[in-house]
Write a protein that holds these residues in place. Structure first.
Motif, PDB file in Angstrom:
ATOM      1  N   ASP B 139      -0.252   3.018   0.348  1.00 18.22           N
ATOM      2  CA  ASP B 139      -0.674   3.970  -0.671  1.00 18.22           C
ATOM      3  C   ASP B 139      -1.898   3.513  -1.462  1.00 18.22           C
ATOM      4  O   ASP B 139      -2.469   4.280  -2.216  1.00 18.22           O
ATOM      5  CB  ASP B 139       0.480   4.278  -1.628  1.00 18.22           C
ATOM      6  N   ASP B 140      -2.311   2.246  -1.306  1.00 16.71           N
ATOM      7  CA  ASP B 140      -3.526   1.835  -2.010  1.00 16.71           C
ATOM      8  C   ASP B 140      -4.668   1.616  -1.024  1.00 16.71           C
ATOM      9  O   ASP B 140      -5.579   0.860  -1.275  1.00 16.71           O
ATOM     10  CB  ASP B 140      -3.282   0.584  -2.852  1.00 16.71           C
ATOM     11  N   GLU B 141      -4.583   2.311   0.118  1.00 21.81           N
ATOM     12  CA  GLU B 141      -5.671   2.186   1.084  1.00 21.81           C
ATOM     13  C   GLU B 141      -6.431   3.507   1.186  1.00 21.81           C
ATOM     14  O   GLU B 141      -5.859   4.585   1.026  1.00 21.81           O
ATOM     15  CB  GLU B 141      -5.139   1.784   2.459  1.00 21.81           C
ATOM     16  N   ARG B 155     -12.633  -4.060  -1.688  1.00 24.58           N
ATOM     17  CA  ARG B 155     -11.872  -3.354  -2.719  1.00 24.58           C
ATOM     18  C   ARG B 155     -12.795  -2.351  -3.396  1.00 24.58           C
ATOM     19  O   ARG B 155     -13.997  -2.537  -3.508  1.00 24.58           O
ATOM     20  CB  ARG B 155     -11.371  -4.349  -3.786  1.00 24.58           C
ATOM     21  N   SER B 157     -12.813   0.806  -6.720  1.00 24.48           N
ATOM     22  CA  SER B 157     -12.090   1.517  -7.770  1.00 24.48           C
ATOM     23  C   SER B 157     -12.296   3.009  -7.563  1.00 24.48           C
ATOM     24  O   SER B 157     -13.425   3.474  -7.465  1.00 24.48           O
ATOM     25  CB  SER B 157     -12.618   1.073  -9.136  1.00 24.48           C
ATOM     26  N   SER B 165      -8.136   3.573 -10.327  1.00 25.41           N
ATOM     27  CA  SER B 165      -7.158   2.630  -9.779  1.00 25.41           C
ATOM     28  C   SER B 165      -7.768   1.951  -8.564  1.00 25.41           C
ATOM     29  O   SER B 165      -8.653   2.492  -7.910  1.00 25.41           O
ATOM     30  CB  SER B 165      -5.842   3.335  -9.444  1.00 25.41           C
ATOM     31  N   PHE B 167      -8.257   0.423  -4.871  1.00 28.61           N
ATOM     32  CA  PHE B 167      -7.899   0.723  -3.490  1.00 28.61           C
ATOM     33  C   PHE B 167      -8.557  -0.304  -2.583  1.00 28.61           C
ATOM     34  O   PHE B 167      -9.560  -0.917  -2.939  1.00 28.61           O
ATOM     35  CB  PHE B 167      -8.397   2.115  -3.098  1.00 28.61           C
ATOM     36  N   VAL B 184       0.184   9.993  -1.154  1.00 32.35           N
ATOM     37  CA  VAL B 184      -0.729   9.964  -2.302  1.00 32.35           C
ATOM     38  C   VAL B 184      -1.408  11.318  -2.436  1.00 32.35           C
ATOM     39  O   VAL B 184      -1.499  11.884  -3.538  1.00 32.35           O
ATOM     40  CB  VAL B 184      -1.772   8.839  -2.135  1.00 32.35           C
TER      41      VAL B 184
END
Ligand SMILES: Nc1ncnc2c1ncn2[C@@H]1O[C@H](COP(=O)(O)OP(=O)(O)OP(=O)(O)O)[C@@H](O)[C@H]1O
Ligand SMILES: [Mg+2]
Lengths: 249, 813
Positions: B139-141, B155, B157, B165, B167, B184
């Motif tokens: 979910d953070d990709e 990385r 933002s 957030s 990613f 997401v």
């Protein structure tokens, strides 16, 4: 004064023309009856404002008389509409004026061929050249009016009148702005039209010398026919009659 | 052909017509090309999906470009299930969109137009992107645009409606988009609006479409082929629509000026050529032949001008297109496609305009009598024809009638009705010029200039009317956009008290993180769907904003105190009467997430007191519209300590904010006004120069007489300058009257429609002064130039030969 001929190219009967109305009315023509026989050369003379130009315009169908009839070649102009009048002018009438004879956008040759072109006929270039040669302008055919002198412009107008062989040629002071030598050339051309081709010429002039080229001189005063001289014998005689006329009014 | 011969000689007098017509055609061709190129395209995102199912469209009558009404979770899920089992459909893919924006080097990328670039990864299969790296698995990709320069593994933002957030970039694509996992995307996007279909190899598209339609029924639209363009991004559609407004206005104004100028230059040319036509008639041309001659010339001019205009239009279209893109009036990536129809249409219109323009003139030419060839003086014998009386009378009546309709607010099209009225008055005044102008000319003390303007009154009319048209349009165009409607808006009442405003910068709106950091009164816009295809623009107000709204709004019915929880709303009076709602009524409202709830109307407020049709609590919007962004926050305490640029926010004083929003409004208005003003001024400049050159060249003989009478060169030129100035003065006077009357009726019409607002316009004195000065310079310059060359030419002629009885030239004027 009235005159009747069976072979009249142009006939006027009791023609009246009044400009303006009420107190300011001017009777430019006041009951004029006159015949112009085929194959004759008539000079119209008279004091300034006597109605000569008006007579010419009515006789040629450029202006409509208020009263009376005008016939050209036996055709009454009264009932004709603008288009019919135009066709009549194209076929039977030629004009030579003191100025504004030519369409400035067209060359001398194109001006000469204009009546033919308007009739939807191909203007024969040999014929045009012959007509220009006859008036002594053989090598000026491609010039525009602005490049021609006043006398030359008048001769182009005569060439135009030659080419359609109109029954009647109307000329209003054609030599008014010309020197005597050029005038003589123009008058001889007009005389030639009558003698050689049997056309009819009606010419307004102030000049007794010019009028002496005519077969007949008619005199106007205040819109009326007042005198006429048949077979005028020289300019002197005409000038004398004019002087009498001018003195009387 | 006679036409061609006379044309060759007369090109000088026709060059003005040619240029006017050519420019008109160029403007039409250009705007036609740009408008036809600006058609909606199938979004690249859907290029690989042969068939798409979209949620029902809503009414777009208000030109607000509201997105379609989303499906509820149940309906959406059901549709996906059932459509995927249709024979020929390999797979049904949910397509979700939400707000997402990467922050790189401390600034959000993509600016304020980056509205809905976030999508679920699965939907990337609806296009044929070149993917590098891997799909987002966690979910953070995120998979994002390769041109951002972020390699897989780095990385980044991401700003979403919640706030920034972190990613991890799992892959990159060649598209301006952010792809995240299904979970997401579902959380951020609200309701489902589009389902893409992958067809099995060899499936018959038509049969599949028919079968899918049977399954979907009235629950959605089934789109294939070019129809998929319906799903273009709303923002782009809006931008294109604004561009179309500019181009339509340009085309319309251009066409009017073109027709007007062509008709008047032809009429003028004919009146100058009466002797020539008389002579043609004398040697035997029939009236018809003269008409045909004039028509023939117009046809040649029309065809040539049409071709030249099309070439010019085609050449300038990409330039104007580029300008519009830069100005934000066409979407980025806009390119001209050269269609046959805009070009052929524009040149065809050019020829038709030439024919129409010459029609009246040719009739007049045909009526020239042969004897006119022999007249020396050229006085308008009858300046007012019956046709002029009738045409002028009708035009004036239409103009005044439209004025009355506008002023009383009856006219539906408040923007265009006054424009048409002004056009009608211009035409009317020009046709009635010979009766309207003399009283004005007589205001001038008796002089040569006055008499000459009076005698040739049609010529005077011809020189006055281009000035009239210039002044009217310059004043109107700039005055109309200065029209301001001042009412007590919601934004205004928020602004009372607070000293500071936080607004979006480089982003389409503010995230919740900014709102919670700043506190204060915030506005959260959303859309409420009602009935079958109706919708309301609503604003969610925070408790603090609500308290302020409470003071600022004029409540007609009910009480704002009851606007609480997530099941109440307040609406403005037009909405209340349209829906037949009263305090206490309940209505089924569908939100951006597709869910439908009953909301209770608690209050009705007056139309001008809020920028929105409905108010709800901020909580209500946040519950149902996950992607909504806050437009502005008003605070009355100093705001400190946050990385505002990275959050896509900026902190301004109230005055700065007012200037900022005005600057944005003014920017668009400025482009509008500049384009229209440049066009109408350029056009009119041409008309003024053209008519003055024509009018003055025509008077060579007058000048000759003046010179012979002992006038010095200077005196002749002086009288020409004075006459030109007189025409400008009269044209400006009439122009000011028409333009200000139009602005006044427009103001009164708007005021009628908005009874409690304060409507006013600021008179564009600067533009007026500039326009009159320009007209004066052009008119006097052109008059002097052409008089000077007429005098020179005359001297040359004099030298060449003497003009026997030159004194027989026309008497003075
Ligand atoms: N269009 C017109 N309007 C008013 N009066 C006119 C008009 N044309 C001619 N007249 C008047 O009619 C009378 C005759 O004019 P016309 O032109 O026939 O004279 P003319 O004999 O040709 O004179 P000139 O020798 O000076 O050329 C004159 O009194 C003139 O003022
Ligand atoms: Mg005369």
């Amino acid at each position: 004064m009235t005159e009747h001929t069976n072979t009249a190219a142009v006939e006027l009967r009791a023609v009246r023309k009044t400009y303006g109305s009420g107190a300011r009315a001017v009777a430019a023509l006041d009951g004029v009856s006159l015949d112009f026989a085929t194959g004759t050369f008539t000079a119209v003379m008279g004091p300034s404002g006597s109605g000569k130009s008006t007579l010419l315009h009515c006789a040629a169908g450029l202006d409509r008389p208020d009263d009376g009839t005008v016939r050209i070649g036996g055709v009454d102009l009264g009932p004709l509409d603008e288009t019919a009048l135009a066709l009549l002018r194209r076929e039977r009438i030629g004009f030579v004026f003191q100025a504004f004879n030519l369409v400035s956008a067209l060359t001398a040759e194109q001006n000469v061929g204009l009546p033919r072109q308007l009739a939807g006929k191909r203007a024969d270039s040999d014929e045009i050249r012959a007509a220009l040669t006859a008036v002594g302008l053989a090598n000026r055919g491609t010039h525009r009016p602005s490049q021609l002198s006043g006398g030359e412009q008048q001769r182009v107008a005569i060439a135009r009148a030659l080419i359609t062989r109109p029954a009647a040629v109307f000329a209003d002071e054609p030599t008014g702005a010309l020197d005597s030598k050029t005038s003589r050339g123009v008058l001889e051309l007009l005389r030639g039209i009558v003698d050689r081709d049997g056309q009819t010429v009606i010419m307004v002039t102030h000049d007794p010398v010019a009028a002496a080229h005519a077969d007949r001189v008619v005199l106007l005063a205040d819109g009326r026919l007042v005198d006429r001289i048949d077979n005028p014998q020289g300019a002197q005689a005409i000038a004398a009659r004019m002087a009498v006329l001018e003195a009387s009014c | 052909m006679l036409s061609v011969r006379t044309l060759r000689h007369r090109w000088v007098s026709l060059v003005g017509t040619f240029v006017a017509l050519g420019l008109g055609v160029a403007i039409l061709a250009m705007s036609g090309l740009v408008m036809s190129s600006a058609r909606a395209k199938v979004p690249e995102r859907y290029s690989g999906a042969a068939v798409l199912v979209a949620s029902p469209e809503v009414s777009q009558e208000d030109n607000a470009f509201t997105p379609s009404r989303p499906w509820s979770t149940e309906v959406g899920g059901d549709l996906v299930d059932r459509v995927s089992s249709v024979p020929g459909v390999a797979r049904a893919v949910e397509d979700r969109s939400f707000y997402a924006q990467a922050v790189i080097d401390g600034r959000p990328v993509g600016g304020a137009s980056a509205e809905a670039l976030g999508h679920n990864w699965n939907s990337s299969t609806l296009a044929s992107y070149r993917v590098e790296g891997a799909a987002p698995a966690r979910d953070d990709e995120v998979v994002l645009d390769r041109s951002l320069g972020l390699a897989p593994g780095s990385r980044v933002s991401l700003l979403t409606s919640a706030g920034p957030s972190g990613f991890t970039v799992s892959g990159t694509v060649d598209a301006d988009a952010y792809f995240v996992t299904e979970a997401v995307a579902e959380r951020l996007s609200g309701g489902l609006r589009v389902i893409g279909l992958d067809l099995s190899p060899g499936a018959d598209e038509k049969a599949v479409v028919a079968a899918v339609r049977a399954v979907v029924g009235d629950r959605g639209r089934v789109l294939s082929g070019e129809a998929r363009a319906e799903l273009e991004v709303r923002g782009e559609a809006k931008v294109r629509w604004i561009g179309d407004q500019v181009l339509t206005a340009m085309g319309g104004l251009g066409a009017f000026v073109c027709v007007f100028m062509v008709a008047s230059t032809f009429a003028f040319a004919v009146s100058q050529r009466r002797r020539e036509f008389g002579l043609l008639r004398l040697v035997g041309a029939t009236p018809r032949q003269v008409r045909v001659l004039v028509f023939g010339e117009a046809l040649v001019v029309g065809v040539l001008a049409g071709l030249a205009g099309v070439a010019l239009g085609a050449a300038s279209a990409p330039v104007v297109g580029g300008l519009l893109v830069d100005a934000g009036l066409e979407p980025a990536g806009f390119a001209i496609s050269y269609g046959f129809f805009p070009l052929a249409g524009a040149s065809g219109i050019g020829v038709v305009v030439a024919m129409l323009g010459v029609w009246a003139a040719s009739r007049r030419a045909g009526r020239v009598r042969p004897i006119e060839a022999l007249r020396t003086a050229e006085v308008d014998p009858k300046p007012m024809t019956r046709a002029r009386w009738i045409g002028g009378g009708v035009a004036m009546a239409v103009g005044v009638g439209l004025f009355l309709l506008t002023a009383t607010g009856v006219a539906e099209d408040l923007l265009n009705a006054p424009l048409y009225a002004a056009m009608a008055l211009i035409v009317g005044l020009t046709l009635l010029g010979p009766v309207v102008l003399p009283p004005l000319v007589r205001l001038v003390p008796a002089t040569l200039v006055r008499e000459s303007a009076l005698t040739a009154i049609r010529r005077t009319t011809s020189t006055v009317s281009p000035v009239l048209i210039t002044v009217v349009f310059a004043v109107l165009v700039s005055g109309m956009f200065s029209l301001t409607v001042t009412g007590v808006s919601l934004e205004k009442s928020m602004a009372i008290g607070p000293s500071t405003v936080v607004s979006a910068r480089d982003t389409p709106g503010l995230s919740d993180e900014v709102v919670s950091t700043v506190g204060g009164a915030s506005l959260l816009p959303t859309t409420l769907y009602t009935g079958s295809n109706d919708h309301l623009d609503a604003v969610g107000v925070s408790p603090e904003a609500f308290a302020k709204a409470h003071q600022g709004l004029s409540v007609v019915e009910g009480s704002l105190n009851d606007l609480t929880g997530t099941d109440t709303m307040a609406v403005n009076s037009p909405t209340a009467s349209r829906m037949a709602w009263h305090p206490g009524s309940t209505a089924d409202i569908t939100f951006a997430d597709g869910s439908t709830t009953k909301l209770r109307v608690v209050a009705v407020f007056s139309k001008t007191s809020a920028a929105a049709s409905a108010l709800v609590t901020r909580e209500t919007v946040r519950t149902h519209d996950p992607s909504a962004l806050t437009s502005a926050i008003y605070v009355d305490h100093p705001v400190v300590g946050a990385d505002w640029p990275a959050l896509g926010a900026q902190v301004m004083t109230r005055a700065e904010y007012a200037e900022f929003t005005e600057a944005e409004d003014n920017r668009l208005v400025g482009i509008f006004v500049t384009l229209l003003l440049a066009m109408s001024l350029g056009y009119s400049a041409l008309a003024i120069v053209n008519t003055l050159v024509m009018a003055t060249a025509d008077r060579a003989s007058d000048f000759r007489v003046l010179r012979l009478a002992g006038a010095t060169r200077r005196q002749v030129l002086g009288s020409v300058a004075a006459e030109s100035a007189l025409a400008v003065a009269i044209g400006s006077l009439l122009g000011v009257v028409v333009a200000f009357a139009t602005l006044a009726t427009l103001t009164s019409g708007v005021a009628h429609n908005l009874p409690d607002a304060d409507v006013s316009f600021s008179p564009p004195w600067g533009v007026l002064a500039g326009t009159v000065a320009l007209c004066l310079a052009l008119a006097v310059g052109a008059g002097l130039f052409s008089a000077n060359s007429a005098l020179k030419a005359d001297r040359a002629v004099h030298r060449m030969r003497s003009f026997g009885r030159a004194s027989r030239g026309r008497p003075l004027g």
